[in-house]
Design an enzyme around this catalytic site. Sequence first.
Site, PDB file in Angstrom:
ATOM      1  N   ARG A  77       0.820  -1.219   0.000  1.00 46.73           N
ATOM      2  CA  ARG A  77       0.000   0.000   0.000  1.00 46.73           C
ATOM      3  C   ARG A  77       0.849   1.261   0.000  1.00 46.73           C
ATOM      4  O   ARG A  77       0.395   2.330  -0.420  1.00 46.73           O
ATOM      5  CB  ARG A  77      -0.998  -0.032   1.168  1.00 46.73           C
ATOM      6  N   GLU A  99       5.675 -11.368  14.985  1.00 48.16           N
ATOM      7  CA  GLU A  99       5.208 -12.080  16.170  1.00 48.16           C
ATOM      8  C   GLU A  99       5.517 -13.575  16.018  1.00 48.16           C
ATOM      9  O   GLU A  99       6.002 -14.221  16.937  1.00 48.16           O
ATOM     10  CB  GLU A  99       3.710 -11.833  16.315  1.00 48.16           C
TER      11      GLU A  99
HETATM   12  P1  AMP Z   1       4.723  -3.108  11.081  1.00 49.18           P
HETATM   13  O1  AMP Z   1       5.975  -3.622  10.455  1.00 49.18           O
HETATM   14  O2  AMP Z   1       4.263  -3.935  12.261  1.00 49.18           O
HETATM   15  O3  AMP Z   1       4.825  -1.630  11.451  1.00 49.18           O
HETATM   16  O4  AMP Z   1       3.564  -3.295  10.015  1.00 49.18           O
HETATM   17  C1  AMP Z   1       3.402  -2.366   9.044  1.00 49.18           C
HETATM   18  C2  AMP Z   1       2.775  -2.924   7.793  1.00 49.18           C
HETATM   19  O5  AMP Z   1       1.771  -3.916   8.050  1.00 49.18           O
HETATM   20  C3  AMP Z   1       2.125  -1.784   7.055  1.00 49.18           C
HETATM   21  O6  AMP Z   1       2.703  -1.755   5.772  1.00 49.18           O
HETATM   22  C4  AMP Z   1       0.659  -2.106   7.034  1.00 49.18           C
HETATM   23  O7  AMP Z   1       0.218  -2.060   5.705  1.00 49.18           O
HETATM   24  C5  AMP Z   1       0.486  -3.484   7.615  1.00 49.18           C
HETATM   25  N1  AMP Z   1      -0.396  -3.531   8.808  1.00 49.18           N
HETATM   26  C6  AMP Z   1      -0.034  -3.863  10.071  1.00 49.18           C
HETATM   27  N2  AMP Z   1      -1.069  -3.815  10.912  1.00 49.18           N
HETATM   28  C7  AMP Z   1      -2.131  -3.429  10.203  1.00 49.18           C
HETATM   29  C8  AMP Z   1      -3.527  -3.173  10.499  1.00 49.18           C
HETATM   30  N3  AMP Z   1      -4.030  -3.303  11.745  1.00 49.18           N
HETATM   31  N4  AMP Z   1      -4.338  -2.767   9.496  1.00 49.18           N
HETATM   32  C9  AMP Z   1      -3.850  -2.621   8.236  1.00 49.18           C
HETATM   33  N5  AMP Z   1      -2.563  -2.843   7.895  1.00 49.18           N
HETATM   34  C10 AMP Z   1      -1.705  -3.248   8.846  1.00 49.18           C
END
Ligand code: AMP
Length: 176
Positions: A64, A101
Amino acid sequence: MPPVTAADIEAAIRNVPDFPKPGIQFKDITPVLADGRLFSGAMDLLLADVVPGSIDKIIGIDARGFIFGAAAAVKLGVGFVPVRKKGKLPWATHEQSYDLEYGSNTVAIHVDAVHPGERVLLLDDLLATGGTAAATVKLLEKLGARIVGLNFLIELKFLDGRALLSNHPVRSLVAY
Ligand code: AMP
């Protein structure tokens, strides 16, 4: 029409419980993208703090982040660089793994995508744990990029992703 606000964006984000797995509330940004006024307004807000001429390239994270990143690059008249999941880029890459996780993920960038000293702004739809963005920062540092900032449409504050990104300015429009 009045200018779009962060509250307008927040009102359009759809919360989908238990997707893609139980316990996760997915923030669905497709209603923002589908509304031309909101999408354009979101781009204005995402780039509101960018000083004209201060960025050489936008970095967008798979998948995205490509949508917002490409729109931002066109709006600013600068280049766009995709950071992709491992195995998708055709040329020589640097790779960086990070822990999830359960298990791990690997992101990749072309070795010649950013030149030393280039000023880059990283964009993604959502900051959760910060693992993806922190791995991307490591790739950019390996290439010698100057990271001007990391801008997100949405931030899940309770996951404290900023803690992994403390060396760079982080901004978000809508926080939960
Ligand atoms: P992180 O590495 O945990 O910061 O995850 C970030 C990526 O995961 C982003 O590119 C988001 O598109 C996706 N993502 C993580 N959690 C969500 C959520 N609750 N809703 C939508 N996309 C998420």
